[in-house]
Design an enzyme around this catalytic site. Structure first.
Site: not given
Length: 207
Positions: A44-46, A49-51, A118
Protein backbone atom coordinates in the site's frame (compact mmCIF):
# COMPACT_ATOMS: atom_id res chain seq x y z
CA UNK A 1 24.56 -25.02 -1.66
CA UNK A 2 24.31 -22.75 -4.69
CA UNK A 3 24.52 -19.12 -3.68
CA UNK A 4 22.23 -16.49 -5.23
CA UNK A 5 23.80 -13.84 -7.51
CA UNK A 6 25.63 -11.03 -5.70
CA UNK A 7 23.16 -8.45 -6.99
CA UNK A 8 20.43 -10.35 -5.17
CA UNK A 9 22.16 -10.84 -1.85
CA UNK A 10 25.63 -10.25 -0.47
CA UNK A 11 27.49 -13.55 0.18
CA UNK A 12 27.93 -12.80 3.88
CA UNK A 13 24.17 -12.25 4.31
CA UNK A 14 23.40 -15.51 2.53
CA UNK A 15 25.88 -17.38 4.73
CA UNK A 16 24.28 -15.88 7.85
CA UNK A 17 20.85 -17.09 6.77
CA UNK A 18 21.85 -20.56 5.63
CA UNK A 19 24.74 -21.68 7.83
CA UNK A 20 23.40 -24.69 9.74
CA UNK A 21 25.02 -23.55 12.97
CA UNK A 22 23.87 -19.96 12.80
CA UNK A 23 20.58 -19.77 10.96
CA UNK A 24 17.16 -18.57 11.97
CA UNK A 25 15.47 -21.32 10.02
CA UNK A 26 17.52 -24.29 11.22
CA UNK A 27 18.08 -23.56 14.88
CA UNK A 28 15.56 -21.04 16.19
CA UNK A 29 12.64 -22.69 14.41
CA UNK A 30 13.64 -26.34 14.55
CA UNK A 31 10.81 -27.11 16.98
CA UNK A 32 8.32 -25.56 14.55
CA UNK A 33 8.99 -27.85 11.58
CA UNK A 34 5.54 -29.42 11.68
CA UNK A 35 3.70 -26.15 11.01
CA UNK A 36 3.01 -24.41 7.73
CA UNK A 37 4.99 -21.34 6.82
CA UNK A 38 3.29 -18.34 5.29
CA UNK A 39 4.05 -14.81 4.16
CA UNK A 40 1.66 -11.97 4.93
CA UNK A 41 2.71 -9.33 2.43
CA UNK A 42 1.27 -5.90 3.30
CA UNK A 43 1.32 -3.53 0.33
CA UNK A 44 0.00 0.00 0.00
CA UNK A 45 1.01 3.63 -0.22
CA UNK A 46 3.26 5.34 2.28
CA UNK A 47 1.23 6.23 5.41
CA UNK A 48 -1.56 3.85 4.40
CA UNK A 49 -1.39 2.06 7.75
CA UNK A 50 0.63 -1.01 6.70
CA UNK A 51 3.09 -0.88 9.57
CA UNK A 52 0.49 -0.16 12.25
CA UNK A 53 -1.67 -3.12 11.27
CA UNK A 54 1.26 -5.45 10.61
CA UNK A 55 2.78 -4.69 14.02
CA UNK A 56 -0.47 -5.49 15.80
CA UNK A 57 -0.89 -8.75 13.85
CA UNK A 58 2.69 -9.67 14.73
CA UNK A 59 2.10 -9.05 18.44
CA UNK A 60 -1.03 -11.23 18.49
CA UNK A 61 0.66 -14.10 16.67
CA UNK A 62 3.74 -13.86 18.88
CA UNK A 63 1.54 -14.02 21.99
CA UNK A 64 -0.12 -17.14 20.58
CA UNK A 65 3.25 -18.81 20.27
CA UNK A 66 3.36 -18.70 16.48
CA UNK A 67 6.91 -18.72 15.10
CA UNK A 68 6.89 -15.42 13.29
CA UNK A 69 9.37 -12.95 11.77
CA UNK A 70 8.71 -9.28 11.04
CA UNK A 71 10.20 -7.55 7.97
CA UNK A 72 9.52 -3.83 7.57
CA UNK A 73 10.58 -1.56 4.73
CA UNK A 74 12.41 1.07 6.80
CA UNK A 75 14.25 -1.50 8.91
CA UNK A 76 15.26 -3.66 5.95
CA UNK A 77 16.65 -0.65 4.09
CA UNK A 78 18.95 0.01 7.02
CA UNK A 79 20.51 -3.44 6.74
CA UNK A 80 19.75 -5.91 3.97
CA UNK A 81 19.20 -3.33 1.22
CA UNK A 82 21.04 -0.24 2.43
CA UNK A 83 22.99 -0.14 -0.84
CA UNK A 84 19.83 0.45 -2.87
CA UNK A 85 18.10 3.68 -3.84
CA UNK A 86 14.56 4.29 -5.04
CA UNK A 87 14.74 3.89 -8.79
CA UNK A 88 12.47 1.25 -10.30
CA UNK A 89 15.46 -1.07 -10.70
CA UNK A 90 16.50 -0.64 -7.08
CA UNK A 91 12.93 -1.04 -5.83
CA UNK A 92 12.71 -4.31 -7.75
CA UNK A 93 15.99 -5.50 -6.23
CA UNK A 94 14.76 -4.53 -2.77
CA UNK A 95 11.62 -6.64 -3.12
CA UNK A 96 13.55 -9.51 -4.71
CA UNK A 97 15.94 -9.69 -1.75
CA UNK A 98 13.17 -9.52 0.81
CA UNK A 99 11.26 -12.13 -1.17
CA UNK A 100 14.26 -14.46 -1.04
CA UNK A 101 14.46 -14.17 2.75
CA UNK A 102 10.68 -14.61 3.07
CA UNK A 103 10.78 -17.71 0.88
CA UNK A 104 13.62 -19.19 2.94
CA UNK A 105 11.69 -18.69 6.16
CA UNK A 106 8.33 -19.81 4.83
CA UNK A 107 9.60 -23.08 3.36
CA UNK A 108 10.97 -23.92 6.82
CA UNK A 109 7.65 -23.45 8.58
CA UNK A 110 8.05 -19.86 9.73
CA UNK A 111 5.41 -17.18 9.38
CA UNK A 112 6.58 -13.89 7.91
CA UNK A 113 4.94 -10.49 8.18
CA UNK A 114 6.34 -8.11 5.58
CA UNK A 115 5.21 -4.52 5.02
CA UNK A 116 6.54 -2.83 1.91
CA UNK A 117 5.04 -0.33 -0.49
CA UNK A 118 6.00 -2.77 -3.29
CA UNK A 119 4.30 -0.67 -5.98
CA UNK A 120 4.81 -2.91 -9.01
CA UNK A 121 2.42 -5.73 -9.85
CA UNK A 122 5.08 -7.73 -11.68
CA UNK A 123 7.26 -8.03 -8.57
CA UNK A 124 4.32 -8.95 -6.35
CA UNK A 125 3.19 -11.57 -8.85
CA UNK A 126 6.71 -13.03 -8.86
CA UNK A 127 6.51 -13.35 -5.07
CA UNK A 128 3.15 -15.07 -5.38
CA UNK A 129 4.59 -17.53 -7.89
CA UNK A 130 7.68 -18.41 -5.87
CA UNK A 131 6.88 -18.00 -2.16
CA UNK A 132 5.01 -20.71 -0.26
CA UNK A 133 1.62 -19.60 1.14
CA UNK A 134 1.98 -16.04 -0.12
CA UNK A 135 -0.87 -13.84 1.13
CA UNK A 136 -1.21 -10.39 -0.41
CA UNK A 137 -2.71 -7.89 2.02
CA UNK A 138 -3.69 -4.69 0.25
CA UNK A 139 -4.01 -1.75 2.61
CA UNK A 140 -6.22 0.39 0.39
CA UNK A 141 -6.04 3.93 1.75
CA UNK A 142 -6.70 6.88 -0.58
CA UNK A 143 -3.68 9.06 -1.26
CA UNK A 144 -5.52 12.09 0.15
CA UNK A 145 -5.79 10.34 3.51
CA UNK A 146 -2.15 9.24 3.37
CA UNK A 147 -1.08 12.84 2.79
CA UNK A 148 -3.12 14.04 5.76
CA UNK A 149 -1.37 11.48 7.98
CA UNK A 150 2.11 12.38 6.74
CA UNK A 151 3.75 14.00 9.73
CA UNK A 152 7.15 14.00 8.03
CA UNK A 153 5.91 16.03 5.10
CA UNK A 154 7.23 13.56 2.53
CA UNK A 155 4.25 13.93 0.21
CA UNK A 156 4.57 17.72 0.33
CA UNK A 157 8.25 17.49 -0.55
CA UNK A 158 7.49 15.03 -3.34
CA UNK A 159 4.88 17.36 -4.83
CA UNK A 160 7.43 20.17 -4.66
CA UNK A 161 9.92 18.04 -6.56
CA UNK A 162 12.28 17.74 -3.61
CA UNK A 163 11.92 13.93 -3.48
CA UNK A 164 12.22 11.98 -6.70
CA UNK A 165 10.55 8.65 -7.54
CA UNK A 166 7.99 9.00 -4.77
CA UNK A 167 5.22 6.41 -5.04
CA UNK A 168 1.84 7.93 -5.78
CA UNK A 169 3.29 11.27 -6.85
CA UNK A 170 6.17 10.92 -9.29
CA UNK A 171 6.21 7.13 -9.45
CA UNK A 172 3.17 4.88 -10.00
CA UNK A 173 1.50 2.53 -7.57
CA UNK A 174 -0.10 -0.40 -9.34
CA UNK A 175 -3.04 -1.49 -7.21
CA UNK A 176 -3.51 -5.24 -6.57
CA UNK A 177 -6.46 -6.58 -8.52
CA UNK A 178 -7.16 -9.72 -6.50
CA UNK A 179 -5.47 -9.56 -3.08
CA UNK A 180 -6.24 -12.35 -0.63
CA UNK A 181 -7.07 -9.72 1.97
CA UNK A 182 -8.37 -6.20 1.28
CA UNK A 183 -8.20 -3.70 4.14
CA UNK A 184 -9.61 -0.17 4.30
CA UNK A 185 -8.35 1.29 7.57
CA UNK A 186 -9.53 4.78 6.62
CA UNK A 187 -13.09 3.42 6.96
CA UNK A 188 -12.72 0.68 9.57
CA UNK A 189 -11.12 0.61 13.04
CA UNK A 190 -7.58 -0.78 13.08
CA UNK A 191 -8.77 -3.63 15.29
CA UNK A 192 -11.21 -4.73 12.60
CA UNK A 193 -8.42 -4.87 10.01
CA UNK A 194 -6.23 -6.85 12.37
CA UNK A 195 -9.05 -9.28 13.14
CA UNK A 196 -9.67 -9.80 9.42
CA UNK A 197 -6.07 -10.89 8.92
CA UNK A 198 -6.10 -13.23 11.93
CA UNK A 199 -9.36 -14.83 10.81
CA UNK A 200 -7.96 -15.43 7.33
CA UNK A 201 -4.99 -17.31 8.82
CA UNK A 202 -7.31 -19.34 11.04
CA UNK A 203 -9.71 -20.16 8.23
CA UNK A 204 -6.87 -21.41 6.03
CA UNK A 205 -5.36 -23.40 8.93
CA UNK A 206 -2.07 -21.51 8.86
CA UNK A 207 -2.23 -20.87 12.60
Amino acid sequence: KKQPPKYLMRPEVYQLLTNSYNTMVDQQYKQNNNKKGFVLWFTGLSQSGKTTIADKVYKILEERGVKIERLDGDVVRESLTKDLGFTKEDRDKNITRVGFVSKLLSKNGVGVIASFISPYEERRQHLRDTVENFIEVYVSTPIEVCEERDGKGLYKKARAGEIKNFTGISDPYEEPENPEILLKPHKDPVELSVDKVIKYLEKNELI
